[in-house]
Motif scaffolding. Structure first.
Motif, PDB file in Angstrom:
ATOM      1  N   LYS A  17      -5.839  62.603   4.864  1.00 43.86           N
ATOM      2  CA  LYS A  17      -6.864  61.764   5.486  1.00 43.86           C
ATOM      3  C   LYS A  17      -6.550  60.284   5.337  1.00 43.86           C
ATOM      4  CE  LYS A  17     -10.797  64.942   5.319  1.00 43.86           C
ATOM      5  NZ  LYS A  17     -12.183  65.170   4.864  1.00 43.86           N
ATOM      6  N   PHE A  20      -3.191  59.675   7.687  1.00 42.82           N
ATOM      7  CA  PHE A  20      -3.262  59.918   9.131  1.00 42.82           C
ATOM      8  C   PHE A  20      -4.612  59.552   9.748  1.00 42.82           C
ATOM      9  CE2 PHE A  20       0.023  62.744   7.515  1.00 42.82           C
ATOM     10  CZ  PHE A  20       1.062  62.510   8.397  1.00 42.82           C
ATOM     11  N   PRO A  22      -7.339  61.222  10.629  1.00 41.41           N
ATOM     12  CA  PRO A  22      -7.648  62.014  11.831  1.00 41.41           C
ATOM     13  C   PRO A  22      -9.070  61.767  12.326  1.00 41.41           C
ATOM     14  CG  PRO A  22      -7.601  63.414   9.876  1.00 41.41           C
ATOM     15  CD  PRO A  22      -7.084  62.081   9.451  1.00 41.41           C
ATOM     16  N   GLN A  23      -9.220  61.651  13.621  1.00 47.75           N
ATOM     17  CA  GLN A  23     -10.521  61.475  14.249  1.00 47.75           C
ATOM     18  C   GLN A  23     -11.038  62.843  14.694  1.00 47.75           C
ATOM     19  OE1 GLN A  23      -9.895  58.721  17.458  1.00 47.75           O
ATOM     20  NE2 GLN A  23      -9.284  57.041  16.106  1.00 47.75           N
ATOM     21  N   PHE A  50      -4.696  69.896   9.824  1.00 53.42           N
ATOM     22  CA  PHE A  50      -5.662  68.917  10.320  1.00 53.42           C
ATOM     23  C   PHE A  50      -6.987  69.560  10.735  1.00 53.42           C
ATOM     24  CE2 PHE A  50      -1.669  66.510  11.311  1.00 53.42           C
ATOM     25  CZ  PHE A  50      -1.904  65.460  10.447  1.00 53.42           C
ATOM     26  N   SER A  54     -11.139  69.123   8.944  1.00 53.96           N
ATOM     27  CA  SER A  54     -12.255  68.532   9.676  1.00 53.96           C
ATOM     28  C   SER A  54     -13.575  69.240   9.392  1.00 53.96           C
ATOM     29  CB  SER A  54     -11.977  68.596  11.182  1.00 53.96           C
ATOM     30  OG  SER A  54     -10.724  68.025  11.500  1.00 53.96           O
ATOM     31  N   MET A 152      -6.108  70.022  19.666  1.00 55.32           N
ATOM     32  CA  MET A 152      -5.371  69.074  18.846  1.00 55.32           C
ATOM     33  C   MET A 152      -4.712  68.074  19.789  1.00 55.32           C
ATOM     34  SD  MET A 152      -6.015  70.291  15.867  1.00 55.32           S
ATOM     35  CE  MET A 152      -5.020  69.027  15.068  1.00 55.32           C
ATOM     36  N   TYR A 154      -2.399  64.533  19.904  1.00 60.71           N
ATOM     37  CA  TYR A 154      -1.558  63.648  19.108  1.00 60.71           C
ATOM     38  C   TYR A 154      -1.094  62.448  19.936  1.00 60.71           C
ATOM     39  CZ  TYR A 154      -1.223  67.541  15.806  1.00 60.71           C
ATOM     40  OH  TYR A 154      -1.512  68.543  14.918  1.00 60.71           O
ATOM     41  N   LYS A 168      -1.088  59.694  15.623  1.00 57.58           N
ATOM     42  CA  LYS A 168      -2.524  59.470  15.741  1.00 57.58           C
ATOM     43  C   LYS A 168      -3.141  60.821  16.079  1.00 57.58           C
ATOM     44  CE  LYS A 168      -6.000  56.784  18.269  1.00 57.58           C
ATOM     45  NZ  LYS A 168      -6.226  55.788  19.349  1.00 57.58           N
ATOM     46  N   VAL A 169      -3.994  61.317  15.199  1.00 53.88           N
ATOM     47  CA  VAL A 169      -4.480  62.687  15.300  1.00 53.88           C
ATOM     48  C   VAL A 169      -5.953  62.710  15.686  1.00 53.88           C
ATOM     49  CG1 VAL A 169      -4.747  64.885  14.111  1.00 53.88           C
ATOM     50  CG2 VAL A 169      -2.838  63.372  13.519  1.00 53.88           C
ATOM     51  N   ARG A 170      -6.258  63.525  16.687  1.00 54.16           N
ATOM     52  CA  ARG A 170      -7.650  63.776  17.046  1.00 54.16           C
ATOM     53  C   ARG A 170      -7.882  65.283  17.108  1.00 54.16           C
ATOM     54  NH1 ARG A 170      -8.687  60.699  22.508  1.00 54.16           N
ATOM     55  NH2 ARG A 170      -6.435  61.042  22.713  1.00 54.16           N
ATOM     56  N   VAL A 171      -9.007  65.710  16.561  1.00 54.09           N
ATOM     57  CA  VAL A 171      -9.394  67.120  16.591  1.00 54.09           C
ATOM     58  C   VAL A 171     -10.703  67.223  17.355  1.00 54.09           C
ATOM     59  CG1 VAL A 171      -9.822  69.197  15.246  1.00 54.09           C
ATOM     60  CG2 VAL A 171      -8.357  67.395  14.305  1.00 54.09           C
TER      61      VAL A 171
END
Length: 254
Positions: A17, A20, A22-23, A50, A54, A152, A154, A168-171
């Motif tokens: 966390k 990275f 992650p959003q 990831f 979350s 996911m 990226y 750049k990570v978004r879940v």
């Protein structure tokens, strides 16, 4: 069980966390209790890290058996890590691999747990979203649990001062899908294909990926055999219709 929470909140989670950041979107779409399938696209070997980070609830994945059968110190550590991290082994080489994977998934869901699945059955060979296998439909139709589509996403993020590039990570968790209208139709391959395609459409919408109506595993196999690119292979392949390929097991790795 304790090792899972140790990894999540002490050993790995805080570091991931911090590094990275992650959003997360739509986390409230995941049920706070009871069974559900989390059906995600599969772009990276880090997806299974990831996504569970979350959520407050534990997520169990189906993983290839090789992670659990190594020998020596390395094998022991790897086996302990994947077991503690919530992975359940499946043997993808046996004649009954698909059915064994489905039965394992059904057992997990009947225990009221969250089951993480990658319907593509393997990591994407080129970043696009590939045809889903129908095991996910079979499991939700037999248990009646909702399916939460997950994406996911990226990108690139450049760290200030040091100049490093990190993903750049978004879940993204989508609205749960209810397939109760198909109650009693588990095993009907046309219904299962329809359900699977609906799930893949929602994943595509969340991830904004281009969809390819060909199995990713077939593309990878042809790439290995011919040395061609994924795009070249896809242009030659037609959407498969054989039920055996359709039911090959979904899993973590590929």
């Amino acid at each position: 069980m304790l090792f899972y929470w140790f990894l999540k909140y002490v050993a790995i989670g805080p570091v991931v966390k911090l590094a990275f950041r992650p959003q997360v979107e739509g986390v409230d779409n995941v049920p706070r209790s009871g069974a559900a399938v989390l059906a995600s696209n599969h772009l990276s070997a880090a997806d299974w890290i990831f996504m569970p980070l979350s959520l407050r609830r534990r997520v169990t994945f189906l993983a290839k058996n090789e992670y659990f059968t190594g020998s020596g110190v390395k094998g022991f550590l790897q086996r302990a890590f994947f077991t503690g991290a919530g992975q359940v082994p499946i043997d993808r080489t046996s004649a009954s691999a698909a059915e064994d994977a489905i039965q394992t998934g059904l057992r997990i869901l009947r225990q009221g747990k969250l089951l993480g699945i990658y319907p593509e059955g393997t990591r994407s060979p080129d970043g696009r979203l590939f045809r889903g296998k129908t095991g996910v439909a079979r499991m939700t139709l037999e248990t009646g649990v909702p399916v939460v589509p997950v994406a996911m996403v990226y990108g690139e993020r450049r760290l200030p001062l040091v100049g490093w590039n990190l993903p750049k990570v978004r879940v993204r968790f989508g609205v749960p899908l209810d397939f109760s209208r198909y109650e009693g139709l588990a095993g009907d391959r046309f219904v299962e294909r329809s359900v699977t395609d609906e799930i893949m459409y929602e994943i595509m919408t969340l991830s904004e990926q281009e969809y390819v109506d060909v199995y990713g595993a077939r593309v990878k196999k042809s790439m290995d055999a011919t040395g061609a690119s994924a795009s070249e292979v896809v242009s030659r392949l037609q959407p498969p219709v054989d039920e055996a390929a359709d039911r090959a097991p979904e899993s973590l790795a590929g």
